[in-house]
Structures are given as C-alpha cells and as structure tokens.
Design an enzyme around this catalytic site. Structure first.
Site, mmCIF file in Angstrom:
data_model
loop_
_atom_site.group_PDB
_atom_site.id
_atom_site.type_symbol
_atom_site.label_atom_id
_atom_site.label_comp_id
_atom_site.label_asym_id
_atom_site.label_seq_id
_atom_site.Cartn_x
_atom_site.Cartn_y
_atom_site.Cartn_z
ATOM 1 N N ALA A 65 0.864 -1.183 0.000
ATOM 2 C CA ALA A 65 0.000 0.000 0.000
ATOM 3 C C ALA A 65 0.898 1.230 0.000
ATOM 4 C CB ALA A 65 -0.878 -0.002 1.245
ATOM 5 N N GLY A 108 0.652 -5.190 0.485
ATOM 6 C CA GLY A 108 -0.420 -5.231 -0.510
ATOM 7 C C GLY A 108 0.034 -5.788 -1.851
ATOM 8 N N GLU A 111 -0.260 -9.394 -1.467
ATOM 9 C CA GLU A 111 -1.708 -9.671 -1.427
ATOM 10 C C GLU A 111 -2.331 -9.578 -2.821
ATOM 11 O OE1 GLU A 111 -2.296 -6.712 1.673
ATOM 12 O OE2 GLU A 111 -2.937 -8.295 3.035
ATOM 13 N N GLU A 131 3.800 -5.413 7.197
ATOM 14 C CA GLU A 131 2.895 -4.421 7.803
ATOM 15 C C GLU A 131 3.135 -4.214 9.291
ATOM 16 O OE1 GLU A 131 1.956 -6.736 5.621
ATOM 17 O OE2 GLU A 131 0.445 -5.946 4.231
HETATM 18 C C1 HXC Z 1 5.024 4.516 -0.518
HETATM 19 C C2 HXC Z 1 7.065 3.690 -1.089
HETATM 20 C C3 HXC Z 1 6.690 2.396 -0.683
HETATM 21 C C4 HXC Z 1 5.368 2.224 -0.176
HETATM 22 C C5 HXC Z 1 8.715 2.322 -1.382
HETATM 23 N N1 HXC Z 1 8.330 3.595 -1.514
HETATM 24 N N2 HXC Z 1 7.731 1.574 -0.886
HETATM 25 N N3 HXC Z 1 6.231 4.741 -0.998
HETATM 26 N N4 HXC Z 1 4.575 3.306 -0.114
HETATM 27 N N5 HXC Z 1 4.904 1.041 0.197
HETATM 28 C C6 HXC Z 1 9.114 4.716 -2.025
HETATM 29 C C7 HXC Z 1 10.180 5.159 -1.064
HETATM 30 O O1 HXC Z 1 9.652 6.024 -0.098
HETATM 31 C C8 HXC Z 1 11.155 5.858 -2.000
HETATM 32 O O2 HXC Z 1 10.669 7.115 -2.381
HETATM 33 C C9 HXC Z 1 11.064 5.007 -3.256
HETATM 34 O O3 HXC Z 1 9.824 4.321 -3.186
HETATM 35 C C10 HXC Z 1 12.181 3.985 -3.323
HETATM 36 O O4 HXC Z 1 12.163 3.206 -2.148
HETATM 37 P P1 HXC Z 1 13.473 2.863 -1.309
HETATM 38 O O5 HXC Z 1 13.047 2.432 0.031
HETATM 39 O O6 HXC Z 1 14.451 3.959 -1.397
HETATM 40 O O7 HXC Z 1 14.038 1.618 -2.153
HETATM 41 P P2 HXC Z 1 14.926 0.414 -1.634
HETATM 42 O O8 HXC Z 1 16.012 0.928 -0.713
HETATM 43 O O9 HXC Z 1 15.327 -0.327 -2.852
HETATM 44 O O10 HXC Z 1 13.996 -0.491 -0.721
HETATM 45 C C11 HXC Z 1 12.917 -1.195 -1.311
HETATM 46 C C12 HXC Z 1 11.924 -1.692 -0.213
HETATM 47 C C13 HXC Z 1 11.496 -0.520 0.650
HETATM 48 C C14 HXC Z 1 12.614 -2.754 0.649
HETATM 49 C C15 HXC Z 1 10.768 -2.342 -0.961
HETATM 50 O O11 HXC Z 1 11.078 0.542 -0.196
HETATM 51 C C16 HXC Z 1 10.370 -0.840 1.564
HETATM 52 O O12 HXC Z 1 10.573 -1.484 2.602
HETATM 53 N N6 HXC Z 1 9.149 -0.381 1.263
HETATM 54 C C17 HXC Z 1 8.003 -0.523 2.097
HETATM 55 C C18 HXC Z 1 7.488 -1.955 2.075
HETATM 56 C C19 HXC Z 1 6.292 -2.127 3.007
HETATM 57 O O13 HXC Z 1 6.384 -1.856 4.210
HETATM 58 N N7 HXC Z 1 5.126 -2.559 2.489
HETATM 59 C C20 HXC Z 1 3.937 -2.723 3.234
HETATM 60 C C21 HXC Z 1 3.107 -1.473 3.158
HETATM 61 S S1 HXC Z 1 1.644 -1.593 4.150
HETATM 62 P P3 HXC Z 1 11.285 8.508 -1.826
HETATM 63 O O14 HXC Z 1 10.683 9.530 -2.725
HETATM 64 O O15 HXC Z 1 10.813 8.609 -0.423
HETATM 65 O O16 HXC Z 1 12.754 8.350 -1.939
HETATM 66 C C22 HXC Z 1 0.581 -2.484 3.226
HETATM 67 C C23 HXC Z 1 -0.777 -2.687 3.807
HETATM 68 C C24 HXC Z 1 -1.579 -3.628 2.966
HETATM 69 O O17 HXC Z 1 0.883 -2.940 2.172
HETATM 70 C C25 HXC Z 1 -2.997 -3.190 2.890
HETATM 71 C C26 HXC Z 1 -3.674 -3.754 1.683
HETATM 72 C C27 HXC Z 1 -3.300 -3.120 0.379
#
Ligand code: HXC
Length: 258
Positions: A65, A108, A111, A131
């Site tokens: 998400a 997500g 998912e 999450e």
């Molecule tokens: C918004 C995101 C994002 C996300 C990455 N970005 N994931 N923005 N939402 N889920 C953005 C970062 O802020 C950054 O932008 C750019 O994408 C690149 O990400 P980096 O982190 O710099 O890349 P990297 O170092 O290669 O790491 C990749 C990664 C990491 C390991 C995937 O980005 C990460 O951990 N992302 C979050 C994963 C996560 O927690 N997902 C669950 C979300 S909750 P900027 O502009 O800031 O540099 C969820 C709830 C489900 O999914 C509900 C149902 C849908």
C-alpha cells in the site's frame, strides 16, 4: 483510456496490465488501484479477452500500500472511506488472472499477487508481509490467503516478524507460486499460459475459477455439490457441444464462448 500509473496492452486474447509507478515502487495508492480496477473491468467485460496478466517491473511487482497516504489517516476515515475496497473488486473479476512477479511483492503487493489465480515468479522475486513494522496488519488477504497457500507456521512467521520473506525458490517450495523463471521469461511465460487458458471456452474457464475459489469458502460436501451443479451447468453451453464434438471427430475445438 489514459492511465497514469499503469500500462495496459492487449496481446491477442490476453489483457496485460503493467503497474508503472516506479518512483514509489508501484505502491498501491488510490490512483493506481482505481486504474487497476478500471482496466480489469474493461478486460473482464471484453469478449475478445480470455485471460489477464498483471505484472510490475523487473525490480518490483508492488511494494505494498502507499505508506505515505497512511499519514494523517484515522480509524474513522479508514472505515468510512473503506480504502481497501479495491481488493473486493479484484476478487470479483471472473476471468482468470496471472500475476507475473519480479522483485518485491510486499504487503499489498504480495496480497495483490495472491488475489490472482496463478502466480509465476522471477528468480529475484521476494514475497513478504512487513505491515507489522508499521504498527498495522495485512489488510487485503495477507492473514487469510497466505495461510491457505503456505500453512499457518510460515504465514505466522512472515506476518509476525515482518522481516522473514520468501524468495522465489522458497515460494515455489511452499506452494505460493506455480513456477519460477528467469527474470526476462516471467512475463512471456505468463502470457503463454494466459493464451492457453484463453484458447478454452470462457464460460468453462469462469466456472472452473468459481468452483476452485468456492473450495476456500465452504466445507467439502457443499463444495462438491457446487462443483456438481457447475459441471451440469456446463452442459448447457455451445462450447460443451463443440468441445465434445471436436474430440469425437478428432479435430481442434473452436470455442465461441456461448
Ligand atoms: C510509498 C514507497 C513504498 C510504499 C517504497 N516507496 N515503498 N512509498 N509506499 N509502500 C518509495 C520510497 O519512499 C522511496 O521514495 C522510493 O519508493 C524507493 O524506495 P526505497 O526504500 O528507497 O528503495 P529500496 O532501498 O530499494 O527499498 C525497497 C523496499 C522498501 C525494501 C521495498 O522501499 C520498503 O521497505 N518499502 C516498504 C514496504 C512495506 O512496508 N510494504 C507494506 C506497506 S503496508 P522517496 O521519494 O521517499 O525516496 C501495506 C498494507 C496492505 O501494504 C494493505 C492492503 C493493500
């Protein structure tokens, strides 16, 4: 239709949707999920389309998400706006969907892959439900479909630690994905399978999908009855006449989806 976060293409009878929000690693925010639903509904109601492939880039399927859109949200508006309603709409798609996953499929993103009917993974794919690190829980099937796909202990480990992830081979061994391919072969292989599916009768494919999904909903006896009724239903189609006639006369069936 003009889309800003996805690329939509048609490859013969296969609809291909590519998530394309590289600056946010295909994070599933409002805009991209609306576009995804719109494109899926277009394909679902298009008679020329027999199956759908959803993919991302080589680096990321979807990183979950859009976490930035979570800032400032409250329980009240999460409930009132029901922002995850898009996931119910994906579940309602009748045509078979294949997820072609390269790179991260997190939260997500994992998912979304699990909402599809078949998952193919590239060698560098990584599946996880992080999450819990955000103080929340999976919200679009991570605690439900993942258990059914890989069992309780692994699902608990993935969702409770937020750090344990399945790589492609682990996902294959656990039964989450059907096959693993080199990165550049995942999409072509997905389209190839989608074309095989699309060569069948669309009604039989929709009935098959519905029957298999029913197995997740009801006890065995009720599921078997559901299957029996859909089996009988299939005898009302032109495609059944054509399929059986083609076999008996040793020719290739040509389905009309009627
Ligand atoms: C918004 C995101 C994002 C996300 C990455 N970005 N994931 N923005 N939402 N889920 C953005 C970062 O802020 C950054 O932008 C750019 O994408 C690149 O990400 P980096 O982190 O710099 O890349 P990297 O170092 O290669 O790491 C990749 C990664 C990491 C390991 C995937 O980005 C990460 O951990 N992302 C979050 C994963 C996560 O927690 N997902 C669950 C979300 S909750 P900027 O502009 O800031 O540099 C969820 C709830 C489900 O999914 C509900 C149902 C849908």
């Amino acid at each position: 239709t003009q889309y800003s976060c996805i690329i939509v293409e048609q490859d013969g009878p296969v609809g291909v949707i590519r998530l394309n929000r590289p600056e946010a690693l295909n994070a599933l925010g409002q805009q991209i999920t609306q576009e995804l639903i719109h494109a899926l509904n277009g394909f679902d109601t298009n008679n020329d389309i027999g199956a759908i492939v959803i993919t991302g880039s080589d680096k990321v399927f979807a990183a979950g998400a859009d976490i930035k859109q979570f800032q400032g949200r409250t329980m009240a508006n999460m409930i009132k706006e029901d922002t995850l309603d898009w996931s119910s709409k994906i579940r309602a798609v009748r045509k078979p969907m294949i997820a072609a996953v390269n790179g991260y499929a997190l939260g997500g993103g994992c998912e979304l892959a699990m909402m599809c009917d078949i998952i193919y993974a590239g060698e560098k794919a990584l599946f996880g439900q992080p999450e819990i690190n955000l103080g929340i829980i999976p919200g679009a099937g991570g605690t439900q479909r993942l258990v059914k796909a890989i069992g309780k202990s692994k699902a608990m480990e993935i969702c409770l630690t937020g750090s344990v992830k399945l790589n492609a081979q682990e996902a294959l061994a656990a039964g989450l994905v059907s096959a693993v391919y080199p990165v550049d072969k995942v999409l072509p292989q997905s389209i190839k399978t989608a074309k095989i599916i699309a060569s069948k009768g669309q009604i039989a494919a929709a009935l098959t999908k519905s029957a298999i999904n029913q197995s997740f909903e009801v006890p065995l006896e009720a599921g078997l009855l559901y299957e029996r009724r859909l089996f009988q239903t299939a005898f009302g189609t032109e495609d059944r006449k054509e399929g059986v006639d083609a076999f008996v006369n040793k020719r290739v069936a040509k389905f009309s989806h009627l």
